[in-house]
Write a protein that holds these residues in place. Structure first.
Motif, PDB file in Angstrom:
ATOM      1  N   PRO A   3       0.819  -1.199   0.000  1.00  0.00           N
ATOM      2  CA  PRO A   3       0.000   0.000   0.000  1.00  0.00           C
ATOM      3  C   PRO A   3       0.852   1.247   0.000  1.00  0.00           C
ATOM      4  O   PRO A   3       1.912   1.289   0.612  1.00  0.00           O
ATOM      5  CB  PRO A   3      -0.814  -0.120   1.297  1.00  0.00           C
ATOM      6  N   SER A   4       0.385   2.268  -0.704  1.00  0.00           N
ATOM      7  CA  SER A   4       1.119   3.524  -0.760  1.00  0.00           C
ATOM      8  C   SER A   4       0.736   4.408   0.408  1.00  0.00           C
ATOM      9  O   SER A   4      -0.293   4.228   1.036  1.00  0.00           O
ATOM     10  CB  SER A   4       0.793   4.242  -2.076  1.00  0.00           C
ATOM     11  N   GLN A   5       1.568   5.383   0.693  1.00  0.00           N
ATOM     12  CA  GLN A   5       1.225   6.363   1.710  1.00  0.00           C
ATOM     13  C   GLN A   5       0.080   7.225   1.216  1.00  0.00           C
ATOM     14  O   GLN A   5       0.009   7.575   0.044  1.00  0.00           O
ATOM     15  CB  GLN A   5       2.438   7.247   2.018  1.00  0.00           C
ATOM     16  N   THR A   6      -0.813   7.559   2.118  1.00  0.00           N
ATOM     17  CA  THR A   6      -1.903   8.453   1.763  1.00  0.00           C
ATOM     18  C   THR A   6      -1.339   9.823   1.430  1.00  0.00           C
ATOM     19  O   THR A   6      -0.524  10.362   2.161  1.00  0.00           O
ATOM     20  CB  THR A   6      -2.888   8.583   2.929  1.00  0.00           C
ATOM     21  N   ALA A   7      -1.792  10.381   0.321  1.00  0.00           N
ATOM     22  CA  ALA A   7      -1.402  11.727  -0.080  1.00  0.00           C
ATOM     23  C   ALA A   7      -2.616  12.637   0.021  1.00  0.00           C
ATOM     24  O   ALA A   7      -3.748  12.174   0.115  1.00  0.00           O
ATOM     25  CB  ALA A   7      -0.872  11.708  -1.514  1.00  0.00           C
ATOM     26  N   PRO A   8      -2.430  13.965   0.006  1.00  0.00           N
ATOM     27  CA  PRO A   8      -3.582  14.866   0.050  1.00  0.00           C
ATOM     28  C   PRO A   8      -4.581  14.617  -1.067  1.00  0.00           C
ATOM     29  O   PRO A   8      -5.755  14.918  -0.929  1.00  0.00           O
ATOM     30  CB  PRO A   8      -2.936  16.250  -0.066  1.00  0.00           C
ATOM     31  N   SER A   9      -4.144  14.098  -2.183  1.00  0.00           N
ATOM     32  CA  SER A   9      -5.059  13.784  -3.275  1.00  0.00           C
ATOM     33  C   SER A   9      -4.590  12.504  -3.939  1.00  0.00           C
ATOM     34  O   SER A   9      -3.437  12.121  -3.853  1.00  0.00           O
ATOM     35  CB  SER A   9      -5.100  14.927  -4.297  1.00  0.00           C
ATOM     36  N   ALA A  10      -5.509  11.816  -4.609  1.00  0.00           N
ATOM     37  CA  ALA A  10      -5.171  10.566  -5.277  1.00  0.00           C
ATOM     38  C   ALA A  10      -4.520  10.859  -6.618  1.00  0.00           C
ATOM     39  O   ALA A  10      -4.941  11.756  -7.349  1.00  0.00           O
ATOM     40  CB  ALA A  10      -6.436   9.743  -5.475  1.00  0.00           C
ATOM     41  N   THR A  11      -3.483  10.107  -6.940  1.00  0.00           N
ATOM     42  CA  THR A  11      -2.837  10.270  -8.230  1.00  0.00           C
ATOM     43  C   THR A  11      -3.601   9.508  -9.300  1.00  0.00           C
ATOM     44  O   THR A  11      -4.442   8.649  -9.014  1.00  0.00           O
ATOM     45  CB  THR A  11      -1.396   9.751  -8.186  1.00  0.00           C
ATOM     46  N   THR A  12      -3.292   9.800 -10.548  1.00  0.00           N
ATOM     47  CA  THR A  12      -3.917   9.085 -11.656  1.00  0.00           C
ATOM     48  C   THR A  12      -3.647   7.592 -11.550  1.00  0.00           C
ATOM     49  O   THR A  12      -4.529   6.766 -11.806  1.00  0.00           O
ATOM     50  CB  THR A  12      -3.393   9.632 -12.988  1.00  0.00           C
ATOM     51  N   ALA A  13      -2.436   7.232 -11.135  1.00  0.00           N
ATOM     52  CA  ALA A  13      -2.084   5.812 -10.986  1.00  0.00           C
ATOM     53  C   ALA A  13      -2.909   5.158  -9.886  1.00  0.00           C
ATOM     54  O   ALA A  13      -3.348   4.010 -10.027  1.00  0.00           O
ATOM     55  CB  ALA A  13      -0.594   5.673 -10.697  1.00  0.00           C
ATOM     56  N   ASP A  14      -3.130   5.868  -8.765  1.00  0.00           N
ATOM     57  CA  ASP A  14      -3.950   5.334  -7.683  1.00  0.00           C
ATOM     58  C   ASP A  14      -5.351   5.013  -8.184  1.00  0.00           C
ATOM     59  O   ASP A  14      -5.901   3.945  -7.902  1.00  0.00           O
ATOM     60  CB  ASP A  14      -4.061   6.342  -6.536  1.00  0.00           C
ATOM     61  N   LEU A  15      -5.941   5.937  -8.904  1.00  0.00           N
ATOM     62  CA  LEU A  15      -7.312   5.761  -9.382  1.00  0.00           C
ATOM     63  C   LEU A  15      -7.394   4.648 -10.411  1.00  0.00           C
ATOM     64  O   LEU A  15      -8.361   3.875 -10.431  1.00  0.00           O
ATOM     65  CB  LEU A  15      -7.839   7.079  -9.955  1.00  0.00           C
ATOM     66  N   ALA A  16      -6.389   4.556 -11.260  1.00  0.00           N
ATOM     67  CA  ALA A  16      -6.375   3.497 -12.266  1.00  0.00           C
ATOM     68  C   ALA A  16      -6.276   2.131 -11.604  1.00  0.00           C
ATOM     69  O   ALA A  16      -6.910   1.171 -12.049  1.00  0.00           O
ATOM     70  CB  ALA A  16      -5.210   3.707 -13.231  1.00  0.00           C
ATOM     71  N   ARG A  17      -5.500   2.036 -10.521  1.00  0.00           N
ATOM     72  CA  ARG A  17      -5.382   0.767  -9.821  1.00  0.00           C
ATOM     73  C   ARG A  17      -6.703   0.360  -9.195  1.00  0.00           C
ATOM     74  O   ARG A  17      -7.127  -0.796  -9.278  1.00  0.00           O
ATOM     75  CB  ARG A  17      -4.295   0.860  -8.747  1.00  0.00           C
TER      76      ARG A  17
END
Length: 217
Positions: A3-17
């Motif tokens: 799991p990745s660290q939570t960021a203030p916003s989701a990246t395009t890669a996060d959403l695609a996953r």
């Protein structure tokens, strides 16, 4: 996958996953990042959670009281993370989202009897709110919400995202997950949602919130 660290916003890669999960649905439109996953929990798992909620429920509360005593009329239960059954579900939610579990608040259960609701609200804390420092000074604000319906009330109890005009009806085991941030990391007022009044029967859900920084209670 780690799991990745939570960021203030989701990246395009996060959403695609997230979008690659079998059967997942992302609701269209740029105003709100909102996913739906049916059958995330089995009926037996939902029933077991309902039993735990009924055993420990108490009146729900809100931060930054607004003077409306009927704003949130449900009951709440803090589920025990030391319970292996609850801990397993907690880990599955974090894995589905790809968020470091350390950023998660304990899972809460909510019970809505006939006539109860949670009026339109956002899950993040308003920076100018009187309780902001109390709730956000250590772990920061809420970034993601995951909510799972545990049953289907006889009538009513839908979740309506009022700003985008989307109403979602309860279905046993179905999870909704949304970002409380815009793509640029700013708080997203379009995440406002209404736990609509139950008109018949009882509604049960569990809710999991994630923070900007690791949660320490």
């Amino acid at each position: 996958m780690q799991p990745s660290q939570t960021a203030p916003s989701a990246t395009t890669a996060d959403l695609a996953r997230i979008a690659r999960h079998p059967g997942v649905q992302r609701f269209p439109g740029a105003a709100l990042i909102l996913f739906q996953q049916k059958h995330f929990l089995t009926p037996d798992e939902c029933a077991a959670l309902i039993g735990r909620i009924d055993a420990r429920r108490r009146p729900s509360t809100i931060a930054d009281a607004n003077g409306d005593s009927l704003f949130r009329t449900s009951e709440t239960c803090d589920l025990d993370h030391g319970d292996p059954f609850v801990a397993d579900i907690d880990a599955r939610i974090a894995g589905w989202l790809g968020i470091d579990p350390a950023h998660g608040e304990p899972i809460q259960g909510q019970r809505y009897a006939a006539g109860q609701e949670f009026k339109p609200h956002t899950d993040y804390f308003e920076p100018n709110g009187s309780d902001y420092a109390r709730y956000c000074s250590v772990a920061g604000n809420r970034t993601w919400t995951a909510m799972i319906y545990l049953n289907e009330p006889a009538q009513g109890g839908a979740t309506r995202f009022t700003s985008i005009g989307k109403t979602i009806r309860p279905q046993t085991g179905k999870m909704l997950a949304w970002s409380n941030r815009r793509a640029d990391g700013s708080l997203n007022p379009d995440s406002i949602h209404h736990g609509m009044k139950v008109r018949g029967g009882t509604k049960y859900v569990i809710t999991k919130w994630y923070r900007e920084r690791p949660w320490s209670g």
